[in-house]
Design a protein around this motif. Structure first.
Motif, PDB file in Angstrom:
ATOM      1  N   GLY A 127      -8.783  -2.031   6.020  1.00 14.02           N
ATOM      2  CA  GLY A 127      -8.420  -0.622   6.117  1.00 14.02           C
ATOM      3  C   GLY A 127      -7.982  -0.110   4.770  1.00 14.02           C
ATOM      4  N   GLY A 128      -7.611   1.138   4.711  1.00 14.23           N
ATOM      5  CA  GLY A 128      -7.209   1.724   3.444  1.00 14.23           C
ATOM      6  C   GLY A 128      -6.447   3.002   3.643  1.00 14.23           C
ATOM      7  N   ASP A 129      -6.039   3.567   2.536  1.00  9.46           N
ATOM      8  CA  ASP A 129      -5.307   4.823   2.530  1.00  9.46           C
ATOM      9  C   ASP A 129      -6.295   5.961   2.776  1.00  9.46           C
ATOM     10  N   ALA A 130      -6.266   6.519   3.976  1.00  8.00           N
ATOM     11  CA  ALA A 130      -7.220   7.566   4.343  1.00  8.00           C
ATOM     12  C   ALA A 130      -6.790   8.943   3.869  1.00  8.00           C
ATOM     13  N   SER A 131      -5.711   9.017   3.088  1.00  5.61           N
ATOM     14  CA  SER A 131      -5.312  10.310   2.528  1.00  5.61           C
ATOM     15  C   SER A 131      -6.358  10.829   1.560  1.00  5.61           C
ATOM     16  N   TYR A 132      -7.099   9.910   0.948  1.00  9.92           N
ATOM     17  CA  TYR A 132      -8.160  10.277   0.021  1.00  9.92           C
ATOM     18  C   TYR A 132      -9.474   9.765   0.590  1.00  9.92           C
ATOM     19  N   PHE A 133     -10.280  10.688   1.080  1.00 11.53           N
ATOM     20  CA  PHE A 133     -11.470  10.295   1.835  1.00 11.53           C
ATOM     21  C   PHE A 133     -12.442   9.491   0.979  1.00 11.53           C
ATOM     22  N   LEU A 134     -12.676   9.910  -0.265  1.00 11.62           N
ATOM     23  CA  LEU A 134     -13.634   9.206  -1.103  1.00 11.62           C
ATOM     24  C   LEU A 134     -13.156   7.794  -1.432  1.00 11.62           C
ATOM     25  N   VAL A 135     -11.830   7.629  -1.664  1.00 15.05           N
ATOM     26  CA  VAL A 135     -11.270   6.310  -1.940  1.00 15.05           C
ATOM     27  C   VAL A 135     -11.422   5.421  -0.710  1.00 15.05           C
ATOM     28  N   TYR A 136     -11.100   5.973   0.446  1.00  7.45           N
ATOM     29  CA  TYR A 136     -11.191   5.211   1.698  1.00  7.45           C
ATOM     30  C   TYR A 136     -12.632   4.776   1.979  1.00  7.45           C
ATOM     31  N   SER A 137     -13.579   5.688   1.791  1.00  5.26           N
ATOM     32  CA  SER A 137     -14.980   5.347   2.058  1.00  5.26           C
ATOM     33  C   SER A 137     -15.483   4.290   1.080  1.00  5.26           C
ATOM     34  N   ALA A 138     -15.012   4.335  -0.175  1.00 11.25           N
ATOM     35  CA  ALA A 138     -15.414   3.320  -1.149  1.00 11.25           C
ATOM     36  C   ALA A 138     -14.899   1.938  -0.741  1.00 11.25           C
ATOM     37  N   LEU A 139     -13.649   1.890  -0.278  1.00  8.59           N
ATOM     38  CA  LEU A 139     -13.088   0.615   0.173  1.00  8.59           C
ATOM     39  C   LEU A 139     -13.862   0.054   1.365  1.00  8.59           C
ATOM     40  N   VAL A 140     -14.102   0.892   2.346  1.00 10.14           N
ATOM     41  CA  VAL A 140     -14.793   0.426   3.548  1.00 10.14           C
ATOM     42  C   VAL A 140     -16.207  -0.031   3.215  1.00 10.14           C
ATOM     43  N   GLU A 141     -16.899   0.758   2.380  1.00  6.02           N
ATOM     44  CA  GLU A 141     -18.276   0.388   2.023  1.00  6.02           C
ATOM     45  C   GLU A 141     -18.304  -0.945   1.288  1.00  6.02           C
ATOM     46  N   GLY A 142     -17.384  -1.136   0.347  1.00  4.41           N
ATOM     47  CA  GLY A 142     -17.344  -2.383  -0.400  1.00  4.41           C
ATOM     48  C   GLY A 142     -17.006  -3.578   0.472  1.00  4.41           C
ATOM     49  N   ILE A 171       0.833  -1.207   0.000  1.00  3.03           N
ATOM     50  CA  ILE A 171       0.000   0.000   0.000  1.00  3.03           C
ATOM     51  C   ILE A 171       0.863   1.250   0.000  1.00  3.03           C
ATOM     52  N   ALA A 172       1.966   1.198   0.751  1.00  2.38           N
ATOM     53  CA  ALA A 172       2.874   2.342   0.812  1.00  2.38           C
ATOM     54  C   ALA A 172       3.502   2.651  -0.539  1.00  2.38           C
ATOM     55  N   SER A 173       3.574   1.659  -1.414  1.00  3.10           N
ATOM     56  CA  SER A 173       4.160   1.880  -2.740  1.00  3.10           C
ATOM     57  C   SER A 173       3.263   2.737  -3.623  1.00  3.10           C
ATOM     58  N   GLY A 174       1.987   2.881  -3.244  1.00  2.00           N
ATOM     59  CA  GLY A 174       1.059   3.706  -3.999  1.00  2.00           C
ATOM     60  C   GLY A 174       0.278   2.966  -5.062  1.00  2.00           C
ATOM     61  N   LYS A 175       0.572   1.673  -5.278  1.00  6.77           N
ATOM     62  CA  LYS A 175      -0.132   0.900  -6.303  1.00  6.77           C
ATOM     63  C   LYS A 175      -1.445   0.310  -5.789  1.00  6.77           C
TER      64      LYS A 175
END
Length: 385
Positions: free
Chosen positions: A119-134, A89-93
């Motif tokens: 969990g997910g990268d919470a730097s991007y709120f919309l990306v994080y919320s999509a991961l959690v919701e899915g 995850i830290a690699s950004g891919k």
């Protein structure tokens, strides 16, 4: 000088000034594209997920398939440990991880609880919320599969077991944001804020430039020969002509282009927008009398834009903002304007529902008209020979 000639002189001064022209015409057009551009896809989908499967059973693989079937998630890789997944995850891919614990299937079949970690990268709120919701949706689907097997093993019919797992069917229909996207949520309020800030900056630059130039060289500009009231009316009408066009562009064409819900009539929108435009105009002219440097209005208004954005209440809950700050913010024309326009235009409320905000804007128009008159009278008196 007649009022019509004064308006034409003011329009010429606005258009011929590069700083004002770039702020008004360039800024309004630029922000109409810039702000919505990163969110044109509305909802993040197919976010890359790393899976750490420590159970490696048929049920864990079923869970992974459910996660991959979600439109919000793409199972892109598998890792042998949580540490390895974090490094990926830290690699950004990749943007998130799912950890299935050892004994996951055994504990569920025995009726024990099993904990899924994700969990997910919470730097991007919309990306994080999509991961959690899915992932939440996939976990609930897997849990229902196990419960269904348990009910069937105890002799329940399939229809009876399915009814126990889903006693009601929820058909959720979004009323005010059909796409559940970012643009219909934030763009309506943000466009009003852009109109508000650019108008304050434009009037501020024009006024500050005139006061500063007159102080430096003592020139006899056209505005020095006018009464404060005539200058105030001419300047307000000149900017109003420009912002009637900008307002129609934002609240009309841009709303249609970006698919923003519009539930108000044109007459109600125009009636509500009128005191917003007037109060912002008079506020800008009043504030302009405080500066003699052309760069200062831009700096002050840009610094104030983020606090105004938050206290306006459409990107941050007002319950989390101190009440005194919320009350003080109502003297900023954009705040009641955004409140009222969102209720009127996006939520479909009748005009009576925004009567308080409408009257407040008219009160602010009167207040800033008086302050602008006093400020112009003070500035003009300093240059009287």
């Amino acid at each position: 000088m007649s009022l019509l000639r004064l308006i034409l002189r003011e329009l010429k001064a606005i258009v011929s000034d590069k700083a004002i022209a770039v702020t008004l015409f360039g800024g309004v057009l630029f922000y109409a594209v810039l702000y919505p551009l990163p969110y044109l896809h509305q909802v993040p989908t197919e976010q890359a997920l790393v899976v750490v499967d420590l159970d490696n059973t048929s049920l864990s693989r079923t869970l992974i398939r459910h996660a991959d079937a979600s439109p919000k998630i793409q199972v892109a890789a598998a890792a042998g440990s949580v540490g390895e997944a974090k490094a990926m995850i830290a690699s950004g891919k990749f943007h998130g991880l799912l950890v299935i614990p050892s004994g996951f299937k055994r504990d569920l079949l025995l009726g024990k609880g099993a904990t899924l970690s994700y969990g997910g990268d919470a730097s991007y709120f919309l990306v994080y919320s999509a991961l959690v919701e899915g992932l939440v949706s996939a976990g609930m689907d897997a849990a229902k599969s196990v419960q269904l097997l348990g009910l069937l093993s105890r002799g329940e019919s399939f229809s009876g077991a399915a009814l126990k797992l889903n006693p009601m069917h929820l058909n959720a229909v979004p009323a005010y944001n059909p796409s559940l996207g970012y643009i219909p949520y934030v763009v309506p309020g943000l466009f009003l804020l852009i109109l508000h800030q650019t108008l304050l900056i434009g009037t501020g630059i024009l006024g500050a430039g005139q006061w500063g130039r007159a102080s430096a060289d003592g020139g006899s500009d056209y505005w020095r020969q006018l009464s404060p009231l005539k200058l105030l009316c001419g300047r307000a009408l000149a900017f109003a002509l420009i912002y009637l066009m900008f307002g129609s562009f934002y609240l009309g064409w841009c709303y249609h282009w970006y698919g923003v819900t519009v539930q108000s009539s044109l007459m109600d929108m125009a009636l509500f927008a009128l005191p917003f435009l007037l109060s912002t105009l008079f506020a800008g002219i009043a504030v302009s009398t405080l500066f003699v440097r052309r760069d200062m209005p831009t700096q002050v208004m840009l610094l104030a834009s983020m606090p105004v954005l938050f206290v306006s209440g459409f990107v941050w809950p007002l319950s989390l903002i101190p009440e005194p700050l919320v009350m003080v913010s109502k003297v900023i024309p954009a705040v009641p304007a955004i409140f009222g326009m969102l209720k009127l235009n996006q939520l479909g409320a009748g005009f009576s529902a925004v009567h308080t905000e409408w009257l407040l804007l008219w009160g602010l128009s009167l207040l800033y008209f008086v302050l602008a008159y006093i400020g112009l009278k003070w500035r003009l008196s300093r240059f009287t020979d």
